[in-house]
Write a protein that holds these residues in place. Sequence first.
Motif, PDB file in Angstrom:
ATOM      1  N   GLY A 285      75.046  13.194  62.373  1.00  0.00           N
ATOM      2  CA  GLY A 285      75.048  12.324  61.212  1.00  0.00           C
ATOM      3  C   GLY A 285      74.572  13.099  60.003  1.00  0.00           C
ATOM      4  O   GLY A 285      74.284  14.296  60.096  1.00  0.00           O
ATOM      5  N   PRO A 286      74.439  12.444  58.859  1.00  0.00           N
ATOM      6  CA  PRO A 286      74.016  13.157  57.648  1.00  0.00           C
ATOM      7  C   PRO A 286      72.583  13.670  57.699  1.00  0.00           C
ATOM      8  O   PRO A 286      72.255  14.649  57.033  1.00  0.00           O
ATOM      9  N   LYS A 287      71.725  13.019  58.498  1.00  0.00           N
ATOM     10  CA  LYS A 287      70.318  13.410  58.509  1.00  0.00           C
ATOM     11  C   LYS A 287      69.789  13.783  59.888  1.00  0.00           C
ATOM     12  O   LYS A 287      68.629  14.180  60.027  1.00  0.00           O
ATOM     13  N   SER A 288      70.594  13.660  60.930  1.00  0.00           N
ATOM     14  CA  SER A 288      70.127  13.989  62.279  1.00  0.00           C
ATOM     15  C   SER A 288      71.307  14.183  63.209  1.00  0.00           C
ATOM     16  O   SER A 288      72.448  13.855  62.872  1.00  0.00           O
ATOM     17  N   ALA A 289      71.012  14.718  64.378  1.00  0.00           N
ATOM     18  CA  ALA A 289      72.002  14.856  65.445  1.00  0.00           C
ATOM     19  C   ALA A 289      71.433  14.217  66.703  1.00  0.00           C
ATOM     20  O   ALA A 289      70.222  14.293  66.962  1.00  0.00           O
ATOM     21  N   VAL A 290      72.302  13.583  67.481  1.00  0.00           N
ATOM     22  CA  VAL A 290      71.856  12.854  68.662  1.00  0.00           C
ATOM     23  C   VAL A 290      72.690  13.281  69.864  1.00  0.00           C
ATOM     24  O   VAL A 290      73.918  13.422  69.772  1.00  0.00           O
ATOM     25  N   LEU A 291      72.011  13.495  70.982  1.00  0.00           N
ATOM     26  CA  LEU A 291      72.665  13.807  72.254  1.00  0.00           C
ATOM     27  C   LEU A 291      72.235  12.738  73.253  1.00  0.00           C
ATOM     28  O   LEU A 291      71.035  12.494  73.412  1.00  0.00           O
ATOM     29  N   GLU A 292      73.204  12.109  73.916  1.00  0.00           N
ATOM     30  CA  GLU A 292      72.889  11.070  74.903  1.00  0.00           C
ATOM     31  C   GLU A 292      73.570  11.371  76.231  1.00  0.00           C
ATOM     32  O   GLU A 292      74.680  11.887  76.268  1.00  0.00           O
ATOM     33  N   GLN A 293      72.862  10.985  77.301  1.00  0.00           N
ATOM     34  CA  GLN A 293      73.418  11.076  78.642  1.00  0.00           C
ATOM     35  C   GLN A 293      72.918   9.868  79.428  1.00  0.00           C
ATOM     36  O   GLN A 293      71.791   9.400  79.214  1.00  0.00           O
ATOM     37  N   SER A 294      73.738   9.344  80.322  1.00  0.00           N
ATOM     38  CA  SER A 294      73.355   8.137  81.058  1.00  0.00           C
ATOM     39  C   SER A 294      73.530   8.320  82.557  1.00  0.00           C
ATOM     40  O   SER A 294      74.243   9.218  83.020  1.00  0.00           O
ATOM     41  N   ALA A 295      72.864   7.438  83.310  1.00  0.00           N
ATOM     42  CA  ALA A 295      72.954   7.431  84.767  1.00  0.00           C
ATOM     43  C   ALA A 295      72.690   6.012  85.244  1.00  0.00           C
ATOM     44  O   ALA A 295      72.103   5.195  84.521  1.00  0.00           O
ATOM     45  N   ILE A 296      73.122   5.707  86.466  1.00  0.00           N
ATOM     46  CA  ILE A 296      72.957   4.365  87.029  1.00  0.00           C
ATOM     47  C   ILE A 296      72.448   4.477  88.460  1.00  0.00           C
ATOM     48  O   ILE A 296      72.856   5.367  89.216  1.00  0.00           O
ATOM     49  N   THR A 297      71.566   3.562  88.828  1.00  0.00           N
ATOM     50  CA  THR A 297      71.141   3.457  90.215  1.00  0.00           C
ATOM     51  C   THR A 297      70.972   1.964  90.533  1.00  0.00           C
ATOM     52  O   THR A 297      71.015   1.111  89.634  1.00  0.00           O
ATOM     53  N   GLU A 298      70.787   1.631  91.790  1.00  0.00           N
ATOM     54  CA  GLU A 298      70.624   0.234  92.185  1.00  0.00           C
ATOM     55  C   GLU A 298      69.178  -0.047  92.570  1.00  0.00           C
ATOM     56  O   GLU A 298      68.622   0.622  93.439  1.00  0.00           O
ATOM     57  N   ILE A 299      68.597  -1.045  91.901  1.00  0.00           N
ATOM     58  CA  ILE A 299      67.253  -1.510  92.214  1.00  0.00           C
ATOM     59  C   ILE A 299      67.274  -3.022  92.151  1.00  0.00           C
ATOM     60  O   ILE A 299      67.707  -3.605  91.152  1.00  0.00           O
ATOM     61  N   GLU A 300      66.838  -3.680  93.180  1.00  0.00           N
ATOM     62  CA  GLU A 300      66.919  -5.137  93.305  1.00  0.00           C
ATOM     63  C   GLU A 300      66.226  -5.830  92.136  1.00  0.00           C
ATOM     64  O   GLU A 300      65.115  -5.475  91.741  1.00  0.00           O
ATOM     65  N   PHE A 301      66.894  -6.817  91.574  1.00  0.00           N
ATOM     66  CA  PHE A 301      66.305  -7.624  90.498  1.00  0.00           C
ATOM     67  C   PHE A 301      65.180  -8.484  91.052  1.00  0.00           C
ATOM     68  O   PHE A 301      65.285  -9.054  92.135  1.00  0.00           O
ATOM     69  N   GLN A 302      64.109  -8.536  90.288  1.00  0.00           N
ATOM     70  CA  GLN A 302      62.971  -9.362  90.702  1.00  0.00           C
ATOM     71  C   GLN A 302      62.320  -9.945  89.460  1.00  0.00           C
ATOM     72  O   GLN A 302      61.945  -9.218  88.537  1.00  0.00           O
TER      73      GLN A 302
END
Length: 303
Positions: A285-302
């Motif tokens: 962007g004009p004032k910064s740079a951003v790097l993103e990475q994602s991952a998924i795992t399964e954990i039971e909702f509680q």
Amino acid sequence: MIVHFFKMLRNRVVLWAWVMIISTSASSAQETMLAYQIAHREVMTTAGGLNALNQVIVATDSIPSEQSLRAVSEAIWRDKNVMWGEFTVFIFLKDMNLEGSSYAIARFTPAGIQNFSLQQFSLKGTRYLDLTPVVVASKAIDTLQKQQAIEYDVSLVAKKPSPHRILVTGSTNLPDNTLVSINISRPYLRQGSDQEYLGHISKKVVAVKGGMFELNDTVVDYRWYTALVERKKVDTNNEFTGFRSISPRVKVVATISTADQTVSAVVARLGALGEKMNGPLVVKGPKSAVLEQSAITEIEFQK
């Protein structure tokens, strides 16, 4: 008598030759072993167990050979350190900034050395860069240009080490002490809609160390779930229409933004406006740079 004298002389010459060979070998071993100082030590918990991290400064005014640096790292590891699940040695040349990247990295397990690498880019901005031997001048220019245009990347893994806990591990070539924001959320669907929403679980900031970062945390769904339900009770105009379904999956997003960096050495490497931060995952962007990475795992909702 003459024959006996020459036999004695020959035996002494052979003995002297063996002594010279042993002395020469010992001398070579001493020359190979550089003087060093362990500047800092700390222990980090990783997926593989405890990792002992060591910052080491070698006393030299020239660029040592890879063999001599390996010898230093192995000597440190063998000195009562072979029991660690992981043992990492970061080697800096004299006067290098310990807040920056090391010149060499050696990684050990109880079985011995697993990896050894040199980081030529770490010499940029130091007096050692001019000492790097270059056969052709144009090659030196090409090398410098490649160092200036490093492409940064992040790989991310999320696991469930135990019920309702999450272990996030990342590896990257970003400089040490780069701050990484780790956001954890859970997808859900609302009544009457197929659009996926995210319930925010937590946000934590960790730092890169030795090309790695890690977060070991508890997944608590109660706060975001209760906030949506309670807000609907007091605000009937709220857009939340109730839960249609809540996913067993947990989404992790690691974000590196140059605007969030506080360590001067990191800002110098990536650029105050992110101008030096390059790579296929980098968004500028004009004032910064951003790097993103994602991952998924399964954990039971509680709740």
